[in-house]
Motif scaffolding. Structure first.
Motif, PDB file in Angstrom:
ATOM      1  N   VAL A 140       2.333  -1.957  -7.510  1.00  0.00           N
ATOM      2  CA  VAL A 140       1.230  -2.930  -7.565  1.00  0.00           C
ATOM      3  C   VAL A 140       0.671  -3.167  -6.174  1.00  0.00           C
ATOM      4  O   VAL A 140      -0.549  -3.202  -5.958  1.00  0.00           O
ATOM      5  CB  VAL A 140       1.724  -4.249  -8.197  1.00  0.00           C
ATOM      6  N   LEU A 141       1.575  -3.341  -5.171  1.00  0.00           N
ATOM      7  CA  LEU A 141       1.121  -3.569  -3.798  1.00  0.00           C
ATOM      8  C   LEU A 141       0.310  -2.380  -3.284  1.00  0.00           C
ATOM      9  O   LEU A 141      -0.696  -2.553  -2.592  1.00  0.00           O
ATOM     10  CB  LEU A 141       2.318  -3.805  -2.876  1.00  0.00           C
ATOM     11  N   THR A 142       0.724  -1.152  -3.629  1.00  0.00           N
ATOM     12  CA  THR A 142      -0.019   0.039  -3.190  1.00  0.00           C
ATOM     13  C   THR A 142      -1.426   0.039  -3.749  1.00  0.00           C
ATOM     14  O   THR A 142      -2.397   0.330  -3.038  1.00  0.00           O
ATOM     15  CB  THR A 142       0.723   1.308  -3.642  1.00  0.00           C
ATOM     16  N   SER A 143      -1.548  -0.318  -5.047  1.00  0.00           N
ATOM     17  CA  SER A 143      -2.871  -0.350  -5.671  1.00  0.00           C
ATOM     18  C   SER A 143      -3.750  -1.437  -5.054  1.00  0.00           C
ATOM     19  O   SER A 143      -4.916  -1.210  -4.722  1.00  0.00           O
ATOM     20  CB  SER A 143      -2.726  -0.581  -7.175  1.00  0.00           C
ATOM     21  N   VAL A 144      -3.152  -2.648  -4.851  1.00  0.00           N
ATOM     22  CA  VAL A 144      -3.920  -3.760  -4.270  1.00  0.00           C
ATOM     23  C   VAL A 144      -4.343  -3.426  -2.846  1.00  0.00           C
ATOM     24  O   VAL A 144      -5.498  -3.630  -2.442  1.00  0.00           O
ATOM     25  CB  VAL A 144      -3.084  -5.056  -4.317  1.00  0.00           C
ATOM     26  N   LEU A 145      -3.403  -2.891  -2.050  1.00  0.00           N
ATOM     27  CA  LEU A 145      -3.690  -2.570  -0.660  1.00  0.00           C
ATOM     28  C   LEU A 145      -4.789  -1.515  -0.563  1.00  0.00           C
ATOM     29  O   LEU A 145      -5.700  -1.606   0.266  1.00  0.00           O
ATOM     30  CB  LEU A 145      -2.404  -2.068   0.011  1.00  0.00           C
ATOM     31  N   GLY A 146      -4.747  -0.525  -1.436  1.00  0.00           N
ATOM     32  CA  GLY A 146      -5.771   0.522  -1.407  1.00  0.00           C
ATOM     33  C   GLY A 146      -7.140  -0.009  -1.760  1.00  0.00           C
ATOM     34  O   GLY A 146      -8.159   0.361  -1.147  1.00  0.00           O
ATOM     35  N   ASN A 147      -7.190  -0.900  -2.782  1.00  0.00           N
ATOM     36  CA  ASN A 147      -8.484  -1.465  -3.176  1.00  0.00           C
ATOM     37  C   ASN A 147      -9.071  -2.336  -2.065  1.00  0.00           C
ATOM     38  O   ASN A 147     -10.294  -2.355  -1.851  1.00  0.00           O
ATOM     39  CB  ASN A 147      -8.334  -2.273  -4.465  1.00  0.00           C
ATOM     40  N   ILE A 148      -8.215  -3.078  -1.352  1.00  0.00           N
ATOM     41  CA  ILE A 148      -8.717  -3.882  -0.229  1.00  0.00           C
ATOM     42  C   ILE A 148      -9.276  -2.966   0.856  1.00  0.00           C
ATOM     43  O   ILE A 148     -10.349  -3.229   1.437  1.00  0.00           O
ATOM     44  CB  ILE A 148      -7.594  -4.777   0.321  1.00  0.00           C
ATOM     45  N   ASP A 163       1.333   5.901 -12.122  1.00  0.00           N
ATOM     46  CA  ASP A 163       0.681   4.602 -12.163  1.00  0.00           C
ATOM     47  C   ASP A 163      -0.837   4.807 -12.051  1.00  0.00           C
ATOM     48  O   ASP A 163      -1.335   5.346 -11.053  1.00  0.00           O
ATOM     49  CB  ASP A 163       1.194   3.715 -11.016  1.00  0.00           C
ATOM     50  N   GLU A 164      -1.553   4.377 -13.069  1.00  0.00           N
ATOM     51  CA  GLU A 164      -2.993   4.631 -13.129  1.00  0.00           C
ATOM     52  C   GLU A 164      -3.711   4.008 -11.941  1.00  0.00           C
ATOM     53  O   GLU A 164      -4.606   4.611 -11.337  1.00  0.00           O
ATOM     54  CB  GLU A 164      -3.552   4.061 -14.439  1.00  0.00           C
ATOM     55  N   GLY A 165      -3.320   2.757 -11.566  1.00  0.00           N
ATOM     56  CA  GLY A 165      -3.986   2.081 -10.451  1.00  0.00           C
ATOM     57  C   GLY A 165      -3.748   2.783  -9.136  1.00  0.00           C
ATOM     58  O   GLY A 165      -4.667   2.963  -8.330  1.00  0.00           O
ATOM     59  N   VAL A 166      -2.486   3.200  -8.882  1.00  0.00           N
ATOM     60  CA  VAL A 166      -2.161   3.891  -7.633  1.00  0.00           C
ATOM     61  C   VAL A 166      -2.886   5.227  -7.565  1.00  0.00           C
ATOM     62  O   VAL A 166      -3.425   5.618  -6.514  1.00  0.00           O
ATOM     63  CB  VAL A 166      -0.632   4.093  -7.524  1.00  0.00           C
ATOM     64  N   LEU A 167      -2.928   5.963  -8.684  1.00  0.00           N
ATOM     65  CA  LEU A 167      -3.577   7.277  -8.705  1.00  0.00           C
ATOM     66  C   LEU A 167      -5.077   7.147  -8.433  1.00  0.00           C
ATOM     67  O   LEU A 167      -5.655   7.907  -7.644  1.00  0.00           O
ATOM     68  CB  LEU A 167      -3.335   7.946 -10.069  1.00  0.00           C
ATOM     69  N   LEU A 183      -0.543   1.853   4.402  1.00  0.00           N
ATOM     70  CA  LEU A 183      -1.926   1.827   4.836  1.00  0.00           C
ATOM     71  C   LEU A 183      -2.463   3.253   4.781  1.00  0.00           C
ATOM     72  O   LEU A 183      -1.726   4.220   4.981  1.00  0.00           O
ATOM     73  CB  LEU A 183      -2.028   1.272   6.265  1.00  0.00           C
ATOM     74  N   ILE A 184      -3.759   3.398   4.547  1.00  0.00           N
ATOM     75  CA  ILE A 184      -4.328   4.743   4.443  1.00  0.00           C
ATOM     76  C   ILE A 184      -4.166   5.508   5.756  1.00  0.00           C
ATOM     77  O   ILE A 184      -4.064   6.732   5.777  1.00  0.00           O
ATOM     78  CB  ILE A 184      -5.816   4.669   4.008  1.00  0.00           C
ATOM     79  N   SER A 185      -4.117   4.770   6.867  1.00  0.00           N
ATOM     80  CA  SER A 185      -3.923   5.437   8.155  1.00  0.00           C
ATOM     81  C   SER A 185      -2.554   6.098   8.215  1.00  0.00           C
ATOM     82  O   SER A 185      -2.397   7.174   8.789  1.00  0.00           O
ATOM     83  CB  SER A 185      -4.064   4.423   9.303  1.00  0.00           C
ATOM     84  N   GLU A 186      -1.523   5.447   7.628  1.00  0.00           N
ATOM     85  CA  GLU A 186      -0.197   6.057   7.588  1.00  0.00           C
ATOM     86  C   GLU A 186      -0.224   7.339   6.759  1.00  0.00           C
ATOM     87  O   GLU A 186       0.361   8.357   7.143  1.00  0.00           O
ATOM     88  CB  GLU A 186       0.819   5.074   6.987  1.00  0.00           C
TER      89      GLU A 186
END
Length: 1016
Positions: free
Chosen positions: A666-674, A899-903, A1000-1003
């Motif tokens: 869930v955190l991965t999906s939320v962080l990516g959307n932000i 996970d659909e949101g993460v993908l 983070l996407i930078s990582e």
């Protein structure tokens, strides 16, 4: 009844049973299938509805978090300027966010701002008294939020169903201490219910949970299921199912009752399908009946009827040479042939029988012995000529003489008894009888009798062969008389002498044997008892010792003393004394034996003992002695405690690991959307700043999941070389804020480095430091000392991994830990303080996973000392890694995640950074896509795979198949769960890189570039 009617009945009954069975099976399968479909639809229906209700809480919590991490809110707690309130909490704020109550209060429970929005008047009024009490110091909400720093949920506020959220107030960059708390609440009214109905497209009813009314409506059992499962389905009618859901308040009590109807279209379709299937089965059964009967009539019934007529005709009027006339090659023809063969055999047997009878009659006529047969009434049915010559035959007898008439009356009972006792087992008897011949002379005869057994096993006739033994009998009787008289005289004299001599020898031998056995038994008993390691003692009922073995003397420290004839009572602890007295009183003649466990104090040490007691009784039935056999079971009791503790940690660990894994997704999906949202805003845009703060907060939330994952069973540390002083100071950062406690660190410069997971070890040491700080309520200092140790005597459970350890001692001068509590301090959720949790349990799990150990010593009102031992390493500290930068590329990437949101968010982020990305949800799908792309000449440059996939292959299995297909494949593993060693040792499993969720996407882009730039 004719055979064709019997066949008809059998076929009809069989088809009826078949039809009924088919209908039952089809009905069961169809109804079960449609019921399962209906239940699944109900689960989806009520889950969506309850998710929409919980979404209200989540939305309110997000709104609250925006205010709680706002620097202006933090500043208001310091200067309490009215401009902040006037600018942010006006009527439109309450209306736009549909807020009912807003309260701001400090860490002591003092309320700085509190307003309630009255929708009827459209104005702000004071909050209710009950809310004021809950938030003020000593109230339920204040007690909880003071510990947890944040809380949200549902509550009954003055009869209003209310959703609320409360959180601590911090600066946006997390600098500075906790300033206070802010509270938002919403009343669940018609507007909220209408919003939930719009979200789900269902008709929804929300009301307060009333157990009594609900039981009257749906029954006690359904109400219990609702409270346990959180949902229950009730059939309102053939067309409607009412779905009930229950949401608990913040204290875990049922509060919100959610009701929504669901149409039963699936059930109606199932009944229609069932009726069609039943009609089809009945029609097929009737058709099979007609076909089977026609076939049976043509191929079987007619031929059987003809065979029956032929056999009946031959049986009634047999004519030599006449036979049955059924021909063919089937079973009926074979039966006809067998009947004809049987007729041939019968005619041949009749001829042989006649010839045999003639021969036997001639033989019997020439015999001197009397041969005869008689029935159960002793009437002669056959006799040879010798029999009639001996007994005589009158014309009127006609061979019907009764054998009892020729036997002496005194022997009648003997022969009757012998004959009636004969059966299949007793097949022959030899008997001597006195009989009267034709001249009425009394003669002795010897009869040999055997029964003639019929097919049923009964003896209806008996055959006898008789001889006259009168003269032989007389001679034998005279000889036996003289012999018996002489033997009797000799036996009398001999027996007298032998009896006297034997009696004397037997008595002497018996006494010698008894004396020998007694001596041997005493020696064996004494050796066995003295060599026993168990404690053996005998006492009188009053407690006076009559015997004890060497083990008993040594255990209680008596040495060479002999306490026989003295009273000895073990020093049983007060808690077990009443149990011991009750147990001893329960021993009686009916239950003389029993076992008991109790604790004794021996040399200022509490020991567990297990005793088997037996009460002995004298000849009059009164208690004479008590025998006890005991052993020390302290070690086993400690083992049982450790096993129970391990089982508890394992169960909680499995649950915690699964929760953390889902939370990281869930955190991965939320962080990516932000991150995606930030891409569409200018850097100077206020919203960009707000999103950046939120992004960092979400990223930092992984600390919570790291804590949970650390507690999960099997999670391996991702290790690096660590400096002890830096590790200790990170662990103690901000722990003493707001208290009078000071932490003193003593770490020599030559202290060795260790190898471990920084986040996990900080968490473990911080838990122990926090325990020390909280124990010193009146202030003081906590001493933290690190030293090098070059032997493994510091602990016994370090698995032999190293002989070089860094030993960290954390000593406080707090209130200490009692002996009773000390064995339980590492149990989950055990605490002697008001707060509780997984702190020390997690610390023990982390240290053991690093092949270390924790030792504890404590004295009440003096203080405690925790000693942590961790294996040392010769490795040097690596250079600090700089903050990763966003990198771009143009390569083709295959991203696999279930996970659909993460993908979805992962694909979009990588595309924003220039990569060409395709997505797969399982390992099977990823393998197919990789092979297809390579065959089409557009291969993927990189594969990113999730470690675990629900219902399919995960990254660990898929990378093996990819490497078998393409040894040059470059793969990165990404997961939020460190249970599998793949995350710590990814290269051993075929991966080139690793990225831990949430990231983070930078990582991610930095790791992608590193893997793509690797030399082959």
């Amino acid at each position: 009844m004719k055979i064709r009617w019997k066949i008809l009945i059998v076929v009809v009954v069989s088809l009826i049973i078949f039809t009924i069975g088919m209908n039952l099976v089809v009905t069961s399968i169809l109804r079960s299938s449609y019921s399962d479909i209906e239940n699944d639809m109900g689960e989806v229906h009520i889950s969506q509805t309850m998710y929409a209700v919980e979404e209200e809480e989540a939305n309110l919590r997000l709104i609250l978090m925006d205010y709680s991490n706002w620097d202006d809110t933090y500043d208001y707690m310091t200067d309490q300027n009215s401009e902040f309130i006037d600018a942010n909490f006006i009527d439109t704020t309450y209306e736009n966010f549909h807020l009912s109550d807003v309260v701001i209060f400090n860490t002591s429970g003092g309320i700085l701002y509190a307003e309630h929005y009255d929708e009827d008047s459209g104005s702000l009024v004071p909050i209710s008294a009950s809310l004021d009490r809950s938030i003020s110091e000593g109230g339920n909400i204040f007690d909880i939020v003071s510990v947890t720093k944040s809380i949200s949920g549902f509550m009954d506020l003055d009869g209003r169903l209310t959703v609320f959220a409360c959180s601590g107030i911090y600066r946006g960059d997390e600098s500075g201490p906790l300033a206070g708390f802010i509270w938002f609440s919403q009343t669940i009214d018609g507007t909220v219910i209408e919003h939930i109905s719009d979200l789900t497209s269902y008709e929804v009813s929300i009301e307060k949970y009333d157990g009594a009314d609900l039981i009257a409506s749906i029954g006690s059992s359904n109400e219990q299921r609702l409270r346990i499962d959180g949902r229950v389905f009730i059939e309102e009618s053939d067309d409607i199912i009412l779905l009930y859901g229950c949401v608990d308040d913040y204290q875990g009590n049922p509060l919100v009752l959610i009701t929504t109807p669901m149409d039963r279209e699936i059930a109606r379709q199932g009944e229609a399908t069932l009726e069609l299937m039943q009609f089809t089965v009945i029609l097929l059964g009737a058709l099979l009946l007609v076909i089977i009967m026609l076939l049976m009539e043509v191929f079987a019934v007619r031929r059987v009827v003809k065979l029956d007529r032929d056999v009946d005709r031959i049986g009634k009027a047999p004519t030599p040479g006449e036979r049955v006339g059924i021909h063919g090659k089937d079973e009926i023809s074979a039966l006809s042939s067998s009947i004809n063969n049987m007729l041939d055999s019968l005619e041949h047997a009749q001829e042989i029988t006649k010839t045999s009878e003639i021969k036997h009659k001639e033989i019997l006529a020439d015999l001197d012995e009397m041969v005869f047969r008689f029935d159960k009434n002793f009437t002669v049915t056959f006799a040879n000529e010798s029999f009639w010559r001996y007994y005589g035959k009158k014309d009127e007898d006609d061979g019907r003489i009764n054998v009892l008439s020729v036997i002496h009356p005194d022997d009648l009972g003997k022969i009757i008894e012998k004959v009636r006792s004969m059966n299949e087992q007793n097949t022959s008897v030899l008997i001597e009888l006195r009989c009267l011949n034709k001249d009425k002379e009394l003669r002795w005869q010897q009869w040999t009798i055997r029964p003639i057994i019929d097919e049923k096993g009964a003896a209806d006739e008996f055959q006898s062969v008789a001889q006259d033994i009168t003269e032989q009998k007389k001679a034998n009787d005279e000889l036996n008389r003289y012999k018996d008289e002489l033997e009797e005289r000799v036996d009398i004299r001999t027996a007298d002498l032998m009896n006297a001599n034997q009696s004397l020898e037997d008595e002497i031998e018996r006494r010698r044997s008894l004396e020998k056995k007694l001596v041997e038994s005493q020696k064996r008993y004494q050796a066995v008892v003295e060599d026993q390691t168990e404690l053996i003692v005998r006492t009188t009922p009053s407690g006076t010792i009559t015997f004890m073995n060497e083990a008993f003397l040594k255990y209680f420290g008596m040495g060479g003393k002999s306490p026989v004839n003295h009273t000895f009572v073990p020093n049983i602890m007060d808690e077990d004394a009443s149990k011991y007295a009750t147990f001893m009183a329960s021993l009686d003649k009916d239950h003389p034996v029993g076992m008991i466990e109790y604790r004794v104090v021996r040399k200022d040490e509490v020991r567990w003992q297990q005793w088997n007691y037996r009460m002995l009784f004298d000849e009059e039935g009164a208690p004479s002695e008590v025998q006890g056999v005991g052993r020390d079971i302290t070690h086993w009791k400690h083992m049982e405690s450790e096993v129970a503790k391990a089982n508890t940690l394992e169960s909680l660990g499995m649950l915690a690991g699964g929760m953390a894994h889902e939370f990281n997704n869930v955190l991965t999906s939320v962080l990516g959307n932000i991150t995606l949202a930030k891409k569409h805003l200018a850097i100077d845009d206020p919203l960009y700043t707000r999103l950046a703060i939120t992004e960092r907060s979400v990223y930092d939330a992984q600390k919570l999941t790291d804590s949970i994952l650390t507690f999960a069973d099997g999670g391996e540390p991702i290790k690096e070389t660590l400096n002890i002083e830096d590790l200790l100071r990170r662990s103690g950062k901000d722990l003493t804020t707001g208290s009078d406690v000071v932490i003193h660190y003593s770490v020599p410069r030559d202290t060795w480095n260790i190898e471990g997971d920084r986040a996990q070890l900080v968490q473990a040491i911080r838990a122990i430091l926090k325990n020390a700080v909280e124990s010193m309520v009146d202030g003081g200092s906590v001493d933290v000392v690190a030293t090098n140790v070059e032997h493994s005597e510091i602990a016994t459970d370090l698995d032999g991994h190293s002989v070089r350890y860094v030993m960290i001692e954390v000593a406080d001068k707090g209130y200490g830990i009692s002996k009773e509590s000390l064995p339980h301090i590492f149990d989950p959720y055990y605490s002697t303080k008001r707060s509780s949790g997984l702190g020390l349990s997690t610390a023990l799990s982390i240290v053991k996973r690093h092949h270390g150990a924790i030792d504890v010593s404590s004295i009440v009102n003096v203080g405690s000392k925790f000693t942590i031992s961790l294996p040392a390493t010769d490795q040097n500290i690596e250079q600090a890694v700089t903050e990763p930068e966003d990198l771009v590329g143009s390569e083709r990437i295959l991203l696999m995640d279930d996970d659909e949101g993460v993908l979805e968010v992962g694909q979009e982020l990588l595309r924003v950074h220039g990569f060409e990305v395709d997505g797969a949800r399982t390992g099977e799908e990823a393998m197919d896509m990789y092979v297809s792309a390579k065959e089409q000449g557009r291969p993927y440059d990189l594969v990113i795979m999730d470690l675990t996939v629900k219902g399919g292959k995960g990254g660990k299995e898929t990378v093996k198949e990819l490497l078998a297909y393409d040894p040059d494949v470059r793969a990165i593993v990404s997961s939020g769960y460190s249970k599998d060693p793949v995350m710590a040792h990814y290269q051993e499993f075929g991966f080139k890189g690793v990225v831990k969720k949430p990231y983070l996407i930078s990582e991610m882009t930095n790791e992608i570039r590193r893997v793509l730039d690797l030399e082959d």
